[in-house]
Design an enzyme around this catalytic site. Structure first.
Site, short mmCIF file in Angstrom:
data_model
loop_
_atom_site.label_atom_id
_atom_site.label_comp_id
_atom_site.label_asym_id
_atom_site.label_seq_id
_atom_site.Cartn_x
_atom_site.Cartn_y
_atom_site.Cartn_z
N PHE A 1 5.87 -2.20 8.31
CA PHE A 1 4.84 -3.17 8.67
C PHE A 1 5.35 -4.24 9.61
O PHE A 1 4.56 -4.86 10.35
CB PHE A 1 4.26 -3.84 7.41
N LYS B 1 3.14 7.95 11.38
CA LYS B 1 2.54 7.40 10.17
C LYS B 1 2.88 5.92 10.12
O LYS B 1 3.95 5.51 9.71
CB LYS B 1 3.09 8.12 8.93
N GLU C 1 0.27 1.04 6.32
CA GLU C 1 -1.16 0.80 6.03
C GLU C 1 -1.49 -0.68 6.04
O GLU C 1 -2.67 -1.05 6.02
CB GLU C 1 -1.54 1.43 4.70
N SER D 1 12.73 -0.08 3.60
CA SER D 1 13.68 -0.55 2.60
C SER D 1 14.65 0.56 2.21
O SER D 1 14.36 1.75 2.36
CB SER D 1 12.92 -1.04 1.36
N CYS E 1 14.45 -6.77 9.92
CA CYS E 1 15.65 -6.16 9.35
C CYS E 1 16.91 -6.75 9.95
O CYS E 1 18.00 -6.58 9.40
CB CYS E 1 15.62 -4.65 9.53
N GLU F 1 17.80 -8.04 -0.58
CA GLU F 1 17.14 -8.24 0.70
C GLU F 1 15.77 -8.87 0.42
O GLU F 1 14.88 -8.24 -0.14
CB GLU F 1 16.95 -6.93 1.45
#
Length: 497
Positions: A150, A174, A177, A227, A282, A382
């Protein structure tokens, strides 16, 4: 009634038949602005089948024609990048300038892919044996899958699909969402650039869609960013199904500040790298390692700058936007609670922020925590939010040991005016991407992106030469021919077609 963000198959919107959807929100208001289709297995297979059907023709399309499409896509993207940035801000929440920067960094990979003919060249040895020639070629894999997170709905997909398409593969993307609309915008731009139907496809969905991409035999490779626990799952599941997988996982990025560093430069960098995009990067710096006696001054300078930041709706004149969802905001805030309970000092508290945005927005201001120790969850986990922890150490060796002991190895930085210390650090640190007086060492597109240890599963990093190799496979040919036959006369200038 809200619109539904659908799939993209064979060059057009594809509604699918699952009937399942999930809400898409504006993080600055909390308002549901759309719903995104969630594919079932049948929907996923139809999208995958479209990519598989388009592959043979695209594979055999000349390299000259493929790169012409890439150049056209690059021109259109450059002209319209503000449109894409607006979509990102609306669904992710990051400020406009950051969204525009995301698109620009993704465009760098598109531009790199425009030069892929040079990297697809093989080698040739004449008379390796008497009248025997040996040469090598690189060929595409087939339909490939990209599963993106995302936090960068445009840039991360663009780390992968320009190279995949330029090399002759077809793509199923993909997206997350949480912010799916950027993917359809990119699909429509590809169509306008002249990409044949079926070469670039979008599959909206959740774990059902992901699992089909990981196990469907028509998909030959999977590129993933997310992740670490999910990256481990993607890598294990995809490789078990015989696929080539690159799965980029999580991070806990440290910035080591040595006593001789320019503290104003370091403080600016800590704020920029810790709180940009609300820490949802990240490559964000989440642990500032202050070495020796400079800790008090450094913390004071970071705090002074942090308190000037304005949090609010990313469409306005603010420095930092909201977090992507309410649940994620609450999770990040819980780490601040835990750090405080464990004895850390909350220097700047983002839990009390007064944001310039909707009352129901997912707000959490920039947070600075001092006196953090390595056993605290605010250090070990994280967090993926605007939380910067300061860990105090006495020496360079202690700082290096702290960084190298961490299970993640994504990015790190050192701030110093000592060239010898910087050179020693970049040599000794066990991290994949290193910055020297640079807080976010994301490499340019012609280098490759990726970390070490639990930050990467698979042997190949994203973009650059490694990215080209990931989306192709080598073939060696040994050839012997009789005397050449006559080819006829043709005086016209040869064409690249």
């Amino acid at each position: 009634m809200t619109d539904t963000v659908q799939h993209w198959r064979d060059g057009e919107i594809f509604a699918g038949g699952s009937g399942q959807t999930a809400p898409v929100t504006n993080p600055a208001t909390g308002e549901i602005t759309a719903r995104v289709a969630l594919a079932d297995v049948a929907d996923a297979r139809q999208v995958i089948d479209a990519a598989a059907a388009a592959y043979p023709e695209w594979r055999d399309t000349s390299l000259a024609k493929r790169t012409q499409v890439l150049f056209k896509f690059r021109e259109l993207l450059d002209e319209r990048k503000p449109e894409l940035a607006e979509i990102i801000t609306r669904e992710h929440g990051k400020v406009r300038s950051d969204a525009l920067g995301e698109v620009s960094r993704g465009q760098e990979v598109v531009e790199f892919a425009c030069g892929i003919p040079h990297l697809l060249k093989g080698g040739f040895t004449e008379n390796a044996s008497t009248k025997v020639d040996v040469y090598s070629v690189r060929q595409p894999l087939g339909p490939v899958a990209i599963i993106s997170p995302f936090n960068f709905p445009a840039m991360v997909p663009m780390w992968f699909f320009p190279l995949a398409i330029a090399a002759g593969n077809t793509v199923v993307l993909k997206p997350s969402e949480k912010d799916p609309s950027a993917s359809l915008w990119l699909a429509a731009l590809w169509a306008e650039a002249g990409l044949p139907a079926g070469v670039f496809n979008v599959l909206q969905g959740d774990k059902t869609a992901v699992d089909e991409l990981l196990t469907n035999p028509k998909i030959k490779s999977v590129s993933f960013v997310g992740s670490t626990p999910i990256a481990q799952y993607v890598y294990a599941t995809g490789t078990a199904a015989g696929k080539r997988v690159q799965a980029l996982g999580g991070a806990k990025n440290h910035a080591v500040v040595l006593p001789d560093a320019d503290l104003d430069l370091a403080a600016d960098a800590m704020v920029n790298a810790g709180f940009g995009s609300a820490g949802e990067r990240c490559m964000a710096i989440s642990a500032c390692v202050a070495v020796g006696p400079i800790a008090d001054d450094l913390v004071a300078k970071i705090a002074e700058r942090t308190r000037t930041l304005k949090t609010g709706d990313g469409t306005g004149a603010v420095d930092m936007g909201p977090l992507v969802t309410e649940a994620h905001r609450d999770k990040v805030a819980s780490y601040i609670d835990a750090g405080e309970a464990a004895g850390a000092k909350i220097v700047v508290d983002g839990r009390t922020v007064e944001a310039d945005g909707g009352a129901a927005g997912f707000w959490l201001g920039p947070t600075l925590i001092d006196e953090v120790t390595p056993d605290m969850s605010v250090y070990t986990d994280e967090i993926f939010g605007p939380v910067l922890s300061v860990v105090r150490v006495e020496s360079y060796d202690e700082a290096l040991e702290l960084v190298n002991a961490n299970p993640f190895g994504n990015g790190t930085a050192i701030f110093t005016n000592d060239g010898g210390a910087a050179r020693r650090f970049q040599n000794e640190v066990e991290v994949g991407m290193v910055g020297i007086n640079v807080p976010i060492p994301v490499p340019m597109a012609y280098y490759s992106f990726g970390g070490w240890k639990n930050s990467l599963f698979g042997d190949t990093h994203a973009h650059g030469t490694e990215g080209v190799h990931f989306f192709t496979r080598a073939k060696a040919v040994t050839s012997r021919w009789l005397d050449p036959s006559h080819g006829g006369i043709e005086l016209g200038f040869p064409q690249n077609v």
